[in-house]
Design an enzyme around this catalytic site. Sequence first.
Site, short mmCIF file in Angstrom:
data_model
loop_
_atom_site.label_atom_id
_atom_site.label_comp_id
_atom_site.label_asym_id
_atom_site.label_seq_id
_atom_site.Cartn_x
_atom_site.Cartn_y
_atom_site.Cartn_z
N TYR A 79 -12.66 -16.82 108.51
CA TYR A 79 -14.03 -17.23 108.79
C TYR A 79 -14.26 -18.74 108.80
CZ TYR A 79 -19.09 -17.79 108.56
OH TYR A 79 -20.36 -18.20 108.82
N THR A 99 -6.57 -4.33 103.43
CA THR A 99 -7.62 -4.04 104.41
C THR A 99 -7.95 -2.55 104.33
OG1 THR A 99 -6.39 -5.55 105.85
CG2 THR A 99 -8.23 -4.35 106.83
N THR A 100 -6.89 -1.74 104.26
CA THR A 100 -7.06 -0.29 104.22
C THR A 100 -7.76 0.16 102.94
OG1 THR A 100 -5.06 -0.14 105.53
CG2 THR A 100 -5.74 1.87 104.44
#
Length: 298
Positions: free
Chosen positions: A114, A49-50
């Site tokens: 999602y 994510t980072t």
Amino acid sequence: MLTEQDLHGVFVPIVTPFDLEGGLDLDSLSKLVQQFITKGIHGLVVNGTTGESPAIEPDELELIIKSVRNASPASQEIPVIVGTGTNNTASTVKKTIQAKTHGADAALVVTPYYNRPSQQGIIQHFASLAEAGLPIIVYDIPHRTGVSLELDTLRTIMHMAHVIGLKDSTGNVKQVRELTCSISKPVLCGDDELFFDSLCCGATGGILASANVNTDQFIRVFELFKAGKVSDAKLLFDSLLPLVNLLFAEPNPAPLKWFLAEIGHIRSDKLRLPMTTISPELQQQLKAIVSLEKKVSR
Ligand SMILES: O=C(O)C1=N[C@H](C(=O)O)C[C@H](O)C1
């Protein structure tokens, strides 16, 4: 290739530095890796994510892995974990095979986001990854994915032979305790402000975005804890918390990139849309920490 035994200590999910035009800044990336290795980091994570994984193209991922691997002679030896999770099982398998080809030691695979799969669908997703031939670390981060893993689902997945551990970003240390009591595979903390608490609950380490800046101090917290100096570990960790909280006051990795650019560790805080730079208010707060640290180190 990584084994369960390798999943202990502090792993840094490296930011992906960009130049002002938004292209990869591999020179800054390489310097970051050299710093982390000098400080004694236990492992590196790219394309997490980072690392802004949603904005990284497949050909760029290859360049990133190679540049991390070639940053120094020591980076040939250090564990490199690559984020390969998507919300499509077939493309996750493909991406994981590619990561293996480019030199990954393990893959960090987030639960499919999602499309909100059933628990059975999530089990099958992780089972399918056996085909990739790379050790898998499951990444459970429900506030980002919109899907929660039930404890039984997690236990089923953790028993799969190709799954070597879990990165827990649920914010639920009680669950970390329940898991570490009932499964033998390592759990890494993926929620920076809970690093110390997670160690107390049996986590074997952490994948911590904040360790991009306070690398040696996070390593020290881990070492003190392992040496049984629990109150010293807590004191040091508590001193890191004000900065940790600011680094997550706006969406990660925007504050972190801004901070790294401010202290000169990367050339620019450029992010790729839809991520944007931090507010002027947060900049002021982070600037105050930078000047405080400068005063202390004088
Ligand atoms: O990139 C990562 O890996 C991490 N991501 C988490 C997030 O951004 O929510 C935080 C954690 O520090 C590691």
